[in-house]
Design a protein around this motif. Structure first.
Motif, short mmCIF file in Angstrom:
data_model
loop_
_atom_site.label_atom_id
_atom_site.label_comp_id
_atom_site.label_asym_id
_atom_site.label_seq_id
_atom_site.Cartn_x
_atom_site.Cartn_y
_atom_site.Cartn_z
N ILE A 15 9.80 6.47 3.28
CA ILE A 15 8.74 7.08 2.49
C ILE A 15 7.72 6.00 2.16
CG2 ILE A 15 9.95 6.70 0.30
CD1 ILE A 15 8.81 9.44 -0.61
N ALA A 16 6.49 6.40 2.12
CA ALA A 16 5.41 5.47 1.78
C ALA A 16 4.41 6.19 0.91
CB ALA A 16 4.75 4.93 3.04
N GLY A 17 3.69 5.45 0.13
CA GLY A 17 2.66 6.05 -0.69
C GLY A 17 1.82 5.01 -1.39
N ARG A 18 0.58 5.36 -1.65
CA ARG A 18 -0.31 4.56 -2.48
C ARG A 18 -0.91 5.50 -3.49
NH1 ARG A 18 -4.78 1.87 0.45
NH2 ARG A 18 -5.25 1.13 -1.62
N LYS A 27 6.15 0.64 -7.16
CA LYS A 27 5.24 0.43 -8.29
C LYS A 27 4.88 1.75 -8.94
CE LYS A 27 2.35 -1.89 -10.91
NZ LYS A 27 2.82 -2.61 -12.07
N PHE A 28 4.71 2.78 -8.14
CA PHE A 28 4.41 4.11 -8.68
C PHE A 28 5.53 4.58 -9.59
CE2 PHE A 28 4.53 8.84 -7.96
CZ PHE A 28 3.39 9.13 -8.67
N TRP A 29 6.76 4.45 -9.13
CA TRP A 29 7.91 4.87 -9.93
C TRP A 29 8.02 4.03 -11.20
CZ3 TRP A 29 10.31 8.90 -11.02
CH2 TRP A 29 11.56 8.89 -11.64
N GLN A 30 7.78 2.74 -11.08
CA GLN A 30 7.80 1.85 -12.26
C GLN A 30 6.74 2.30 -13.27
OE1 GLN A 30 6.61 -2.17 -11.38
NE2 GLN A 30 7.67 -2.99 -13.16
N LYS A 33 7.95 5.44 -15.06
CA LYS A 33 9.00 5.13 -16.06
C LYS A 33 8.43 4.46 -17.29
CE LYS A 33 11.81 2.88 -13.36
NZ LYS A 33 12.98 2.17 -12.81
N GLN A 34 7.39 3.63 -17.11
CA GLN A 34 6.82 2.89 -18.23
C GLN A 34 5.65 3.62 -18.90
OE1 GLN A 34 5.89 -0.95 -16.55
NE2 GLN A 34 8.02 -1.55 -16.46
N GLY A 35 5.32 4.80 -18.40
CA GLY A 35 4.24 5.58 -18.99
C GLY A 35 2.86 4.97 -18.80
N VAL A 36 2.66 4.27 -17.69
CA VAL A 36 1.38 3.62 -17.42
C VAL A 36 0.32 4.66 -17.07
CG1 VAL A 36 0.17 2.05 -15.84
CG2 VAL A 36 2.48 1.49 -16.64
#
Length: 110
Positions: A15-18, A27-30, A33-36
């Motif tokens: 899987i890939a994504g930007r 980074k997207f998942w992070q 999770k951190q509510g960024v």
């Protein structure tokens, strides 16, 4: 199709994504999770500099925000066999998908 065996199914192997604020899936998942907050908000001055008309900015339903992708302009047209003109004239989503295929898996067969 009735005799299709479970072993003959399809497996997702990559899987890939930007995404805005995330150059990859990890980074997207992070960020999730951190509510960024990954949406960019703009001042009236920034919008005017970008060429948005004052009358558009003043509309009550105009949203002064955009989900921006970083480095989208760095598409390697030559790598994919596009001429510079083709890469410029093509839909940005097409060049984005080609770039994601290589970035996510090292190779992608379309």
């Amino acid at each position: 199709m009735d005799d299709l065996k479970l072993e003959e199914g399809i497996a997702i192997i990559g899987i890939a994504g930007r995404f805005p604020g995330a150059e990859n899936i990890e980074k997207f998942w992070q960020n999730i999770k951190q509510g960024v907050e990954s949406v960019s908000f703009f001042t009236e001055e920034e919008l005017l500099k970008a060429g948005i008309a004052q009358e558009v900015i003043q509309k009550p339903n105009y949203v002064k925000a955009k989900a921006c992708l970083d480095n989208i302009e760095y598409f390697d047209a030559e790598f994919f066999g596009f001429t510079p003109k083709e890469a410029t004239n093509d839909r940005p989503s097409t060049t984005f998908v080609f770039g994601m295929c290589v970035g996510g898996s090292g190779a992608c067969w379309l």
